[in-house]
Motif scaffolding. Sequence first.
Motif, mmCIF file in Angstrom:
data_model
loop_
_atom_site.group_PDB
_atom_site.id
_atom_site.type_symbol
_atom_site.label_atom_id
_atom_site.label_comp_id
_atom_site.label_asym_id
_atom_site.label_seq_id
_atom_site.Cartn_x
_atom_site.Cartn_y
_atom_site.Cartn_z
ATOM 1 N N VAL A 73 0.849 -1.190 0.000
ATOM 2 C CA VAL A 73 0.000 0.000 0.000
ATOM 3 C C VAL A 73 0.877 1.230 0.000
ATOM 4 O O VAL A 73 1.839 1.320 0.773
ATOM 5 C CB VAL A 73 -0.932 0.017 1.228
ATOM 6 N N ARG A 74 0.569 2.180 -0.870
ATOM 7 C CA ARG A 74 1.304 3.444 -0.921
ATOM 8 C C ARG A 74 0.419 4.583 -0.445
ATOM 9 O O ARG A 74 -0.684 4.777 -0.930
ATOM 10 C CB ARG A 74 1.775 3.755 -2.338
ATOM 11 N N LEU A 90 1.500 -5.986 -6.918
ATOM 12 C CA LEU A 90 0.618 -4.840 -7.112
ATOM 13 C C LEU A 90 0.821 -3.778 -6.036
ATOM 14 O O LEU A 90 1.031 -4.103 -4.872
ATOM 15 C CB LEU A 90 -0.835 -5.346 -7.059
ATOM 16 N N VAL A 91 0.723 -2.520 -6.419
ATOM 17 C CA VAL A 91 0.699 -1.402 -5.478
ATOM 18 C C VAL A 91 -0.730 -0.863 -5.403
ATOM 19 O O VAL A 91 -1.319 -0.520 -6.428
ATOM 20 C CB VAL A 91 1.640 -0.256 -5.906
ATOM 21 N N ASN A 197 -0.025 -3.009 9.474
ATOM 22 C CA ASN A 197 -0.125 -4.463 9.529
ATOM 23 C C ASN A 197 -1.564 -4.966 9.622
ATOM 24 O O ASN A 197 -1.782 -6.181 9.647
ATOM 25 C CB ASN A 197 0.648 -4.996 10.739
ATOM 26 N N PHE A 198 -2.536 -4.055 9.681
ATOM 27 C CA PHE A 198 -3.900 -4.475 9.978
ATOM 28 C C PHE A 198 -4.930 -4.109 8.930
ATOM 29 O O PHE A 198 -6.069 -4.560 9.013
ATOM 30 C CB PHE A 198 -4.324 -3.909 11.338
ATOM 31 N N GLY A 199 -4.581 -3.304 7.969
ATOM 32 C CA GLY A 199 -5.555 -2.932 6.955
ATOM 33 C C GLY A 199 -5.131 -1.697 6.203
ATOM 34 O O GLY A 199 -4.008 -1.199 6.350
ATOM 35 N N VAL A 200 -6.047 -1.202 5.380
ATOM 36 C CA VAL A 200 -5.805 0.016 4.603
ATOM 37 C C VAL A 200 -6.678 1.119 5.170
ATOM 38 O O VAL A 200 -7.914 1.041 5.104
ATOM 39 C CB VAL A 200 -6.138 -0.194 3.113
ATOM 40 N N VAL A 201 -6.056 2.137 5.741
ATOM 41 C CA VAL A 201 -6.814 3.246 6.324
ATOM 42 C C VAL A 201 -7.189 4.217 5.217
ATOM 43 O O VAL A 201 -6.328 4.762 4.524
ATOM 44 C CB VAL A 201 -6.011 3.965 7.421
#
Length: 477
Positions: A73-74, A90-91, A197-201
């Motif tokens: 994730v960027r 993938l990004v 480490n837990f998700g995409v905010v």
Amino acid sequence: MGSVPNVYSMLKEQLAGTGAEVITPDSEKYAGSIKRWSEHCIKQAQAVVLVSSADDISKTLIFVREHSVPFVVRGGGHSTSGASSIEDGLVIDLSKLRQVTVDTDKKTIKAGGGTIWEDVDVEAAKYGLATVGGTVNHTGVGGLTLGGGYGYLSGKYGLTIDNLVSVDIVLASGEQVVASETSHPDLFWAVRGAGQNFGVVTAFTFQGYDQKEPVFAGTLVFLPDKIPQIVSFVNKFHEVNDGNQAMLWGFSAPPPMKAPVVLAQCFYNGTEEQGKEFFSDLINIGPIVNPLASVPYEKLNAMLNPASGFDGRKQFGGGAFKLPLKPDYVQALHAEFTSFVDSHEKMNESLMLFETVPYKKVVEVPNEKMAFSNRGDYYNVATCFKWFDASLDQEVREFSRNLLKKASQTAGVEQDEKIRSEQGVGQYGNYANVDVPVAEIFGKNSKKLEELKHKYDPDNLFSRGLRLVPRPLVIVN
């Protein structure tokens, strides 16, 4: 995994009409999509998906799980660990999620997952507000916040995560939830320090504070022979600050002269008269450059931008130091740092920085209150090396690690088991590489984080950053 063209064609089909955009190496936008603040973090991703909503992220996470596609994730792309880049997958790029909204009644600021601190500072200032943000305004809000967040206002309001009200987050399952003290409180505990480490905010809501008046700030430049007097002032700073001040000082050889100097970024949340009086002993030492002046708060976090450009390879490193310091200790570190920089071509913009940000407010929060574990009776010391020759990567990394270890030991803040059990870990996670042992970043919180990792991401989908579990878990198709 299927062939690269086939699998990403399928992703394009699934995201068609959503506002998301899947960029592959044959696209004109590809080179820009893999650009990072540090050139050594530029990796040739197989695809980049520019998401435009939480729904896009949910669909993408479900897709990568079904097809066993590695991903990262960027947010702002400012990390030097390489955790937002990938060669073999993938990004998920959040840079379209840059909306900032202000609730003037609650004095809260909601920032999209792809915002940078300039977005937040500028929008909040329209309403006479500010929150604790980074000291370079092109840093991503997400990366800095999820790792803790120190800023000029930390002396008064604590860390960025201490002022985080809630997050909107997409979990590994694709489920979208709000985490706060009252909703998924265990997840909110983990997010504040180990959030990547837990998700995409997709959005952060911060508490804002009145900041209608300008602040007094600027970067003084001294010749190295002034180190003893500067150290004397820093020791005094430790005793007399009331949380409305900060001082970031250290060594570099910036252009145009490219000669070794000592830089001192000063901050006073008050009038010019008050700031000059507080820093008078430092000013009287005789800087060769003195631009201290009153500036709007939203301009403050842009002051260090010229020293933080996007060219070159970069490497963060971190340690800790206590005050008072002895001048000979600082002079020895300066000599070692300068000798290394001078012996390598085009490394003069490297920086060693003693971040004297008052911590009394920070340590009011116990380390067990949230995942973040770097609260203690000490300050952060950091290096940011900048170079251009890829063959130097390992040498730079080893020198930085050894220099910071020496700095922490000499200052009495060794990263040993005693320190980690009695107070903070003495290591700021945002300055660490992804291969650092978890206990060095999270101390006694490591076990609880591992348990929560199994609860919220049992298949270890988010595995490309600092690893909270002993080994990668198998992704179930």
